[in-house]
Scaffold this active site. Structure first.
Site, PDB file in Angstrom:
ATOM      1  N   GLY A  95       0.781  -1.243   0.000  1.00 29.63           N
ATOM      2  CA  GLY A  95       0.000   0.000   0.000  1.00 29.63           C
ATOM      3  C   GLY A  95       0.807   1.285   0.000  1.00 29.63           C
ATOM      4  N   SER A  96       2.045   1.256  -0.500  1.00 33.39           N
ATOM      5  CA  SER A  96       2.805   2.511  -0.473  1.00 33.39           C
ATOM      6  C   SER A  96       2.275   3.509  -1.510  1.00 33.39           C
ATOM      7  CB  SER A  96       4.303   2.266  -0.658  1.00 33.39           C
ATOM      8  OG  SER A  96       4.600   1.910  -1.976  1.00 33.39           O
TER       9      SER A  96
ATOM     10  N   MET B 282      -3.268  -7.102  -7.187  1.00 38.02           N
ATOM     11  CA  MET B 282      -2.569  -8.183  -7.889  1.00 38.02           C
ATOM     12  C   MET B 282      -3.504  -9.193  -8.540  1.00 38.02           C
ATOM     13  SD  MET B 282       0.446  -7.163  -7.600  1.00 38.02           S
ATOM     14  CE  MET B 282       1.431  -8.542  -8.139  1.00 38.02           C
ATOM     15  N   ARG B 283      -4.675  -8.727  -8.949  1.00 34.44           N
ATOM     16  CA  ARG B 283      -5.585  -9.621  -9.675  1.00 34.44           C
ATOM     17  C   ARG B 283      -6.003  -8.984 -10.989  1.00 34.44           C
ATOM     18  NH1 ARG B 283      -8.223 -13.912  -8.159  1.00 34.44           N
ATOM     19  NH2 ARG B 283     -10.234 -13.440  -9.069  1.00 34.44           N
TER      20      ARG B 283
ATOM     21  N   LEU C 101      -8.619  -7.883 -13.627  1.00 29.57           N
ATOM     22  CA  LEU C 101     -10.034  -7.509 -13.530  1.00 29.57           C
ATOM     23  C   LEU C 101     -10.808  -8.195 -14.651  1.00 29.57           C
ATOM     24  CD1 LEU C 101      -9.444  -3.735 -12.874  1.00 29.57           C
ATOM     25  CD2 LEU C 101     -10.438  -5.345 -11.228  1.00 29.57           C
TER      26      LEU C 101
ATOM     27  N   HIS D 268       2.392   0.808 -13.060  1.00 32.76           N
ATOM     28  CA  HIS D 268       3.208  -0.373 -13.361  1.00 32.76           C
ATOM     29  C   HIS D 268       4.690   0.022 -13.294  1.00 32.76           C
ATOM     30  CE1 HIS D 268       4.182  -4.264 -15.014  1.00 32.76           C
ATOM     31  NE2 HIS D 268       5.041  -3.656 -15.812  1.00 32.76           N
TER      32      HIS D 268
ATOM     33  N   ASP E   5      -7.418  -1.067 -19.727  1.00 36.18           N
ATOM     34  CA  ASP E   5      -8.345  -1.654 -20.694  1.00 36.18           C
ATOM     35  C   ASP E   5      -8.310  -3.174 -20.523  1.00 36.18           C
ATOM     36  OD1 ASP E   5      -6.099  -2.541 -22.024  1.00 36.18           O
ATOM     37  OD2 ASP E   5      -6.284  -1.175 -23.720  1.00 36.18           O
TER      38      ASP E   5
HETATM   39  C1  GRF Z   1       4.199  -1.198  -7.261  1.00 35.40           C
HETATM   40  O1  GRF Z   1       5.499  -1.416  -7.725  1.00 35.40           O
HETATM   41  C2  GRF Z   1       3.228  -1.006  -8.419  1.00 35.40           C
HETATM   42  O2  GRF Z   1       3.817  -0.380  -9.514  1.00 35.40           O
HETATM   43  C3  GRF Z   1       2.875  -2.429  -8.769  1.00 35.40           C
HETATM   44  O3  GRF Z   1       2.803  -3.102  -7.536  1.00 35.40           O
HETATM   45  C4  GRF Z   1       3.622  -2.439  -6.571  1.00 35.40           C
HETATM   46  C5  GRF Z   1       2.718  -2.092  -5.422  1.00 35.40           C
HETATM   47  O4  GRF Z   1       3.422  -1.514  -4.357  1.00 35.40           O
HETATM   48  N1  GRF Z   1       1.656  -2.468  -9.544  1.00 35.40           N
HETATM   49  P1  GRF Z   1       2.594  -0.797  -3.180  1.00 35.40           P
HETATM   50  O5  GRF Z   1       1.620  -1.832  -2.642  1.00 35.40           O
HETATM   51  O6  GRF Z   1       1.916   0.393  -3.748  1.00 35.40           O
HETATM   52  O7  GRF Z   1       3.651  -0.437  -2.155  1.00 35.40           O
END
Ligand code: GRF
Length: 203
Positions: A12-13, A90-91, A93, A109, A141
């Protein structure tokens, strides 16, 4: 006022960077209305709570992708969410979700797309031997890491760099880029030209 929902699965950063940027008015006219995690115990949930943001867990297990996405959509609609930010969600959609919120979902990304889509983008960049990589914010998309590009930030790959140090330096850029990108999209002062999001005068 644009109401934003953030979807997370982990640390969640990026979510915190957006929450902080909104609270410091670096993203004007936005409210983070809800944080949804598909993973119980995701670190970001505790951070959202501490920041006073409503959060909830919608575990995806035991349902189809679309059933889970419909449950998320119900919660997002209840809070009248206008924009959705994927922040380490991480899924994949479902097509249903992407079409329902077409033009309203952003993702970040950790590479300069279209290079290195998918998992472990930083490792892919190191293994390929590129001298520069970075991060990309794009509209979502139906293809993975693919929609029109809102913004990118470049990060040089240093000699002897480890995956860990590269990841950390990209992450710093991610936090800046995501806030700036959300600010632009929430302002509405952009148009989409092909695959590129172009700021309008005054944005
Ligand atoms: C980040 O590197 C983001 O680009 C990718 O997943 C990571 C998530 O990091 N999609 P965080 O949970 O926001 O710290």
């Amino acid at each position: 006022m644009k109401r934003v929902g953030i979807l997370i699965s982990g640390r969640g950063s990026n979510m915190m960077a957006l929450i902080k940027a909104v609270s410091e008015k670096r993203i004007p006219n936005c409210k983070i209305a809800i944080v949804i995690s598909n993973v119980r115990g995701a670190k970001g949930l505790a951070l959202a709570k501490k920041a006073g943001i409503e959060s909830l867990v919608l575990d995806h297990r035991g349902q189809t992708r679309e059933e889970h996405d419909r449950a998320m959509a119900r919660e997002l609609r209840k809070r009248r969410v206008d924009l959705i930010c994927l922040a380490g969600y991480m899924r994949l959609l479902s097509s249903w979700f992407v079409r329902t919120f077409d033009g309203r979902i952003l993702n970040i990304h950790p590479s300069l797309l279209p290079s290195f889509p998918g998992l472990d983008a930083q490792r892919q960049a190191l293994e390929y031997g590129v001298k520069y990589t970075g991060c990309t914010v794009h509209f979502v998309d139906e293809k993975l890491d693919h929609g029109p590009i809102v913004g990118q930030a470049m990060v040089p790959v240093l000699p002897g760099e480890s995956e860990e140090s590269l990841t950390t330096r990209i992450l710093d850029e991610e936090h800046r880029l995501y806030s700036a990108s959300l600010s632009l999209i929430a302002s509405g002062k952009y148009r989409i030209e092909g695959r590129s999001v172009v700021p309008l005068d005054g944005a």
